[in-house]
Design a protein around this motif. Sequence first.
Motif, PDB file in Angstrom:
ATOM      1  N   GLY A   4      26.652  35.674 -17.260  1.00  0.00           N
ATOM      2  CA  GLY A   4      25.461  34.925 -17.624  1.00  0.00           C
ATOM      3  C   GLY A   4      25.385  34.762 -19.128  1.00  0.00           C
ATOM      4  O   GLY A   4      26.104  35.416 -19.882  1.00  0.00           O
ATOM      5  N   SER A   5      24.508  33.873 -19.561  1.00  0.00           N
ATOM      6  CA  SER A   5      24.311  33.656 -20.988  1.00  0.00           C
ATOM      7  C   SER A   5      22.900  33.151 -21.207  1.00  0.00           C
ATOM      8  O   SER A   5      22.208  32.748 -20.267  1.00  0.00           O
ATOM      9  N   GLY A   6      22.465  33.185 -22.464  1.00  0.00           N
ATOM     10  CA  GLY A   6      21.118  32.731 -22.771  1.00  0.00           C
ATOM     11  C   GLY A   6      20.844  32.833 -24.248  1.00  0.00           C
ATOM     12  O   GLY A   6      21.744  33.085 -25.060  1.00  0.00           O
ATOM     13  N   ALA A   7      19.589  32.643 -24.607  1.00  0.00           N
ATOM     14  CA  ALA A   7      19.156  32.726 -25.999  1.00  0.00           C
ATOM     15  C   ALA A   7      17.860  33.517 -26.054  1.00  0.00           C
ATOM     16  O   ALA A   7      16.913  33.220 -25.320  1.00  0.00           O
ATOM     17  N   ALA A   8      17.830  34.548 -26.884  1.00  0.00           N
ATOM     18  CA  ALA A   8      16.620  35.336 -27.060  1.00  0.00           C
ATOM     19  C   ALA A   8      15.662  34.591 -27.986  1.00  0.00           C
ATOM     20  O   ALA A   8      16.063  33.725 -28.765  1.00  0.00           O
ATOM     21  N   TRP A  29      27.149  37.624 -21.337  1.00  0.00           N
ATOM     22  CA  TRP A  29      27.658  38.842 -20.719  1.00  0.00           C
ATOM     23  C   TRP A  29      28.513  38.470 -19.515  1.00  0.00           C
ATOM     24  O   TRP A  29      28.411  37.381 -18.962  1.00  0.00           O
ATOM     25  N   ARG A  30      29.359  39.395 -19.128  1.00  0.00           N
ATOM     26  CA  ARG A  30      30.067  39.278 -17.857  1.00  0.00           C
ATOM     27  C   ARG A  30      30.573  40.641 -17.427  1.00  0.00           C
ATOM     28  O   ARG A  30      30.670  41.579 -18.221  1.00  0.00           O
ATOM     29  N   ALA A  31      30.893  40.719 -16.150  1.00  0.00           N
ATOM     30  CA  ALA A  31      31.467  41.948 -15.616  1.00  0.00           C
ATOM     31  C   ALA A  31      32.910  42.093 -16.082  1.00  0.00           C
ATOM     32  O   ALA A  31      33.622  41.104 -16.266  1.00  0.00           O
ATOM     33  N   ILE A  32      33.338  43.325 -16.274  1.00  0.00           N
ATOM     34  CA  ILE A  32      34.719  43.624 -16.636  1.00  0.00           C
ATOM     35  C   ILE A  32      35.534  43.742 -15.354  1.00  0.00           C
ATOM     36  O   ILE A  32      35.090  44.346 -14.375  1.00  0.00           O
ATOM     37  N   THR A  33      36.726  43.150 -15.343  1.00  0.00           N
ATOM     38  CA  THR A  33      37.593  43.202 -14.170  1.00  0.00           C
ATOM     39  C   THR A  33      38.939  43.813 -14.547  1.00  0.00           C
ATOM     40  O   THR A  33      39.315  43.826 -15.729  1.00  0.00           O
ATOM     41  N   TYR A  67      37.748  46.662 -23.949  1.00  0.00           N
ATOM     42  CA  TYR A  67      38.047  46.162 -25.299  1.00  0.00           C
ATOM     43  C   TYR A  67      38.451  44.691 -25.253  1.00  0.00           C
ATOM     44  O   TYR A  67      37.954  43.868 -26.029  1.00  0.00           O
ATOM     45  N   VAL A  68      39.349  44.358 -24.338  1.00  0.00           N
ATOM     46  CA  VAL A  68      39.838  42.980 -24.231  1.00  0.00           C
ATOM     47  C   VAL A  68      38.714  42.039 -23.796  1.00  0.00           C
ATOM     48  O   VAL A  68      38.528  40.956 -24.362  1.00  0.00           O
ATOM     49  N   ALA A  69      37.946  42.450 -22.784  1.00  0.00           N
ATOM     50  CA  ALA A  69      36.868  41.599 -22.282  1.00  0.00           C
ATOM     51  C   ALA A  69      35.816  41.341 -23.352  1.00  0.00           C
ATOM     52  O   ALA A  69      35.295  40.224 -23.472  1.00  0.00           O
ATOM     53  N   ALA A  70      35.491  42.368 -24.133  1.00  0.00           N
ATOM     54  CA  ALA A  70      34.469  42.214 -25.166  1.00  0.00           C
ATOM     55  C   ALA A  70      34.857  41.136 -26.166  1.00  0.00           C
ATOM     56  O   ALA A  70      34.041  40.280 -26.538  1.00  0.00           O
ATOM     57  N   ARG A  71      36.093  41.151 -26.595  1.00  0.00           N
ATOM     58  CA  ARG A  71      36.527  40.158 -27.575  1.00  0.00           C
ATOM     59  C   ARG A  71      36.657  38.769 -26.971  1.00  0.00           C
ATOM     60  O   ARG A  71      36.393  37.766 -27.639  1.00  0.00           O
ATOM     61  N   GLU A  72      37.042  38.707 -25.711  1.00  0.00           N
ATOM     62  CA  GLU A  72      37.119  37.402 -25.053  1.00  0.00           C
ATOM     63  C   GLU A  72      35.736  36.766 -24.939  1.00  0.00           C
ATOM     64  O   GLU A  72      35.560  35.572 -25.210  1.00  0.00           O
ATOM     65  N   VAL A  73      34.746  37.562 -24.563  1.00  0.00           N
ATOM     66  CA  VAL A  73      33.395  37.035 -24.402  1.00  0.00           C
ATOM     67  C   VAL A  73      32.813  36.619 -25.750  1.00  0.00           C
ATOM     68  O   VAL A  73      32.199  35.549 -25.878  1.00  0.00           O
ATOM     69  N   LEU A  74      32.993  37.444 -26.778  1.00  0.00           N
ATOM     70  CA  LEU A  74      32.458  37.092 -28.093  1.00  0.00           C
ATOM     71  C   LEU A  74      33.135  35.838 -28.640  1.00  0.00           C
ATOM     72  O   LEU A  74      32.468  34.945 -29.176  1.00  0.00           O
ATOM     73  N   ARG A  75      34.447  35.748 -28.505  1.00  0.00           N
ATOM     74  CA  ARG A  75      35.144  34.556 -29.003  1.00  0.00           C
ATOM     75  C   ARG A  75      34.671  33.290 -28.287  1.00  0.00           C
ATOM     76  O   ARG A  75      34.514  32.239 -28.908  1.00  0.00           O
ATOM     77  N   SER A  76      34.449  33.377 -26.987  1.00  0.00           N
ATOM     78  CA  SER A  76      33.990  32.191 -26.259  1.00  0.00           C
ATOM     79  C   SER A  76      32.594  31.778 -26.714  1.00  0.00           C
ATOM     80  O   SER A  76      32.288  30.583 -26.821  1.00  0.00           O
ATOM     81  N   LEU A  77      31.743  32.757 -27.011  1.00  0.00           N
ATOM     82  CA  LEU A  77      30.387  32.466 -27.477  1.00  0.00           C
ATOM     83  C   LEU A  77      30.414  31.815 -28.857  1.00  0.00           C
ATOM     84  O   LEU A  77      29.746  30.796 -29.097  1.00  0.00           O
ATOM     85  N   LEU A 126      28.592  42.752 -23.250  1.00  0.00           N
ATOM     86  CA  LEU A 126      27.552  41.870 -23.772  1.00  0.00           C
ATOM     87  C   LEU A 126      27.877  41.535 -25.222  1.00  0.00           C
ATOM     88  O   LEU A 126      28.113  42.428 -26.034  1.00  0.00           O
ATOM     89  N   ALA A 127      27.902  40.241 -25.533  1.00  0.00           N
ATOM     90  CA  ALA A 127      28.160  39.767 -26.894  1.00  0.00           C
ATOM     91  C   ALA A 127      26.950  38.989 -27.387  1.00  0.00           C
ATOM     92  O   ALA A 127      26.307  38.267 -26.621  1.00  0.00           O
ATOM     93  N   THR A 128      26.644  39.136 -28.684  1.00  0.00           N
ATOM     94  CA  THR A 128      25.537  38.398 -29.280  1.00  0.00           C
ATOM     95  C   THR A 128      25.997  37.716 -30.557  1.00  0.00           C
ATOM     96  O   THR A 128      26.897  38.189 -31.253  1.00  0.00           O
ATOM     97  N   LEU A 129      25.333  36.601 -30.861  1.00  0.00           N
ATOM     98  CA  LEU A 129      25.623  35.830 -32.066  1.00  0.00           C
ATOM     99  C   LEU A 129      24.306  35.345 -32.648  1.00  0.00           C
ATOM    100  O   LEU A 129      23.469  34.787 -31.935  1.00  0.00           O
TER     101      LEU A 129
END
Length: 232
Positions: free
Chosen positions: A3-7, A15-19, A53-63, A105-108
């Motif tokens: 999921g994603s959104g804006a505060a 955010w997403r689940a790690i697989t 570690y890998v998932a965190a960076r993938e999610v942040l880069r996509s954001l 969970l990644a934030t920008l």
Amino acid sequence: MHGSGAASLGVMWRWRAITPDDADRNGRWRTGLAAHEINHALGLSMHAVRASYVAAREVLRSLVAEWAGTLPSAVRLERTPLGALYLPDYPLAGCSLSHTGGAVLATLRPNGPVGVDLETISRPIGDLDALIGTACTAHEQACLAALPPALRHRHFLTIWTGKEAVLKGLGLGLSVDPRDVAVHQVEQSPSSARWHRPRPGAADRWQLERIYEIPDHIATVAVPQCETLHRG
């Protein structure tokens, strides 16, 4: 799950689940990582830790890529000496990561610092009272002690995520005593925090906001109240 959104604080999040595929054995996880990130990931012996570690960076880069109008592979991530992430190509923007219990969970924040923390509600804490004593202010301890035992665990995590989000936003992490950050709650939800040992140029008052969309997790975002910069 994802999921994603804006505060309301001007922060974008995803955010997403790690697989298991986030650190699959055939090496596809290397795609999109910088050389130093690959080396770091290879040094992580536990498969689950590497996947996080890998998932965190993938999610942040996509954001960041979606916001900047570029490709995820073009997004550079660097760390300060204290380990705080920053975006060298976007010096005004702040970013933060948290991963735990099978989720990341990644934030920008495009125009300033941001911190985030994510904790799993169902994960047991061995000695909760001892942890409260080492992490919480006297006022926070009194508030938690007044709660029924069944509620104390969840509300401690609410306070804790606020503290760690502030410390990440400051770029300090747990290099300082978490009791130096006092979290103010309204109806058991964090609304603000104050850092009691501020440094020149750093905000001592922070706004907090919960993210509720991640199942079985408590997540809190922190941004500084810019008018409260400590002048020394």
